[in-house]
Enzyme design. Sequence first.
Site, mmCIF file in Angstrom:
data_model
loop_
_atom_site.group_PDB
_atom_site.id
_atom_site.type_symbol
_atom_site.label_atom_id
_atom_site.label_comp_id
_atom_site.label_asym_id
_atom_site.label_seq_id
_atom_site.Cartn_x
_atom_site.Cartn_y
_atom_site.Cartn_z
ATOM 1 N N ASP A 135 3.185 -4.635 7.833
ATOM 2 C CA ASP A 135 1.881 -3.838 7.692
ATOM 3 C C ASP A 135 0.750 -5.013 7.799
ATOM 4 O OD1 ASP A 135 -0.536 -3.006 6.906
ATOM 5 O OD2 ASP A 135 0.063 -1.936 5.100
ATOM 6 N N LYS A 176 -10.251 -1.743 9.960
ATOM 7 C CA LYS A 176 -10.274 -3.007 9.108
ATOM 8 C C LYS A 176 -10.615 -4.074 9.731
ATOM 9 C CE LYS A 176 -7.411 -0.710 6.025
ATOM 10 N NZ LYS A 176 -8.158 -0.597 4.886
ATOM 11 N N HIS A 185 0.881 -1.072 -0.068
ATOM 12 C CA HIS A 185 0.102 0.043 -0.149
ATOM 13 C C HIS A 185 0.887 1.399 -0.041
ATOM 14 C CE1 HIS A 185 -2.751 3.059 1.923
ATOM 15 N NE2 HIS A 185 -3.919 2.306 1.333
ATOM 16 N N GLN A 226 -4.410 -5.800 6.548
ATOM 17 C CA GLN A 226 -5.438 -6.589 6.021
ATOM 18 C C GLN A 226 -5.364 -8.081 6.514
ATOM 19 O OE1 GLN A 226 -7.592 -5.641 3.856
ATOM 20 N NE2 GLN A 226 -6.704 -3.698 3.558
ATOM 21 N N CYS A 249 -4.526 2.261 -4.017
ATOM 22 C CA CYS A 249 -3.628 2.889 -3.130
ATOM 23 C C CYS A 249 -2.275 1.840 -3.424
ATOM 24 C CB CYS A 249 -3.742 2.913 -1.766
ATOM 25 S SG CYS A 249 -4.983 4.510 -1.251
#
Length: 423
Positions: free
Chosen positions: A217, A243, A140, A220, A381
Amino acid sequence: MGEIVSVDRPARHSTGLEPLRAQFPVLAQAVNGAPLAYLDNAATTQTPLPVQDAMRRFEQHDRANIHRGVHALSQRATDAFEQARNDLKRFVGAGAEHELVFTSGTTEALNLVAHGLSTSGAAPAVIQPGDEIIVSGLEHHANLVPWQQAARRRGATLRILRPDAQGRLHPEDLAQLLTPRTRVFAVTACANATGERPPFEALLALAAEAGAFTVLDAAQSVAHAVPGLSALDCDFMAFSGHKMYGPMGTGVLVGRRGALERLEPLRYGGDMVAWVSATEASFAELPLRLEGGTPNVSGAVGLAAAAAFIDQTGRALIDAHLSALRAHAAAGLAGLPGVTVLSAETGASAIVSFVAEGVHPHDIGTLLDEQGIAVRTGHHCAQPLLDHLGLGPTTRASFALYNTHAEVERLLAGVSHARKLLR
């Protein structure tokens, strides 16, 4: 030419999650005269009643500023905030060597790391001229642009771990990029644009062995496949509340204390100082040193409530359900003529992204919306990744625990109809 073809689709069974839909009142509405099928969860999940109730209780009974008050409400608010911190540390498997910092989301958390490692303060910046930063090609923009700026600010070299033609990362490719000057390696636990689940455990281990700071990260994956922090060679992990069934504007940076202590603060001011004179200041200990300003206390309470909701529902149950939905959608979409599914074979993902030959994703998204089906279209993104794959913008459907196989069938029928109409 017929659009629906016969394909072998994964078996679909009731998971026991159906009653939980009632915990999400927003899903009961109709959109454009059709029942809402909300398939944009990689952007933002909906919040269940227990999360809304936890935040409402705080706002109605305990709302006050924290850490600085001696009155009862301030003390209760402080207790709630710090309890949320402890609950979230347990949720991600943090150990005694870890600390958790509240942020406004993954983007702020990653910016905090990139800024903190590349800015001089009381100590020299970790990243020096001639050093190297490696970022995976799945990222991202929030895990790429801050590193671009850090490299530019410090005169360092930014290197990209390129995925293969199918969008997969390989540890042997990272091994060839690592050098004694590698200071940082940043990677996602799941690519938001494709749904690819890279072998981040092995990648982080390689980078850590080479002496680099490692950044994950987890935005997700945290809602269903929560990485266990203590089992990873990971210095910094970031994720967002919106999220994982939590409130917007909330997030976390959690990592090793020794690594967090190397960060120059991003925000200076209230609550992050130990003492201040007219000409200088001393900073507080972690985590306050990195939490300048009044935090989103009710948001932290809601984020902890979302983590509790996930655990009470069952992580394994949620993960299995989402994997089945993704497999169902990927197989059905791949069976449509002219449709290409990105990262079709990846596992442990809740995202399916696709392109339809000769049809613009925005047009597909608009026609699906007319049928009450909410998806995301565009570059998500992650423009460098989609440019690398040569596919341009995509249509992305992403799933949460409240989605059903019937909604997947509606998606497949909607895409089929859109192709017929738009071609």
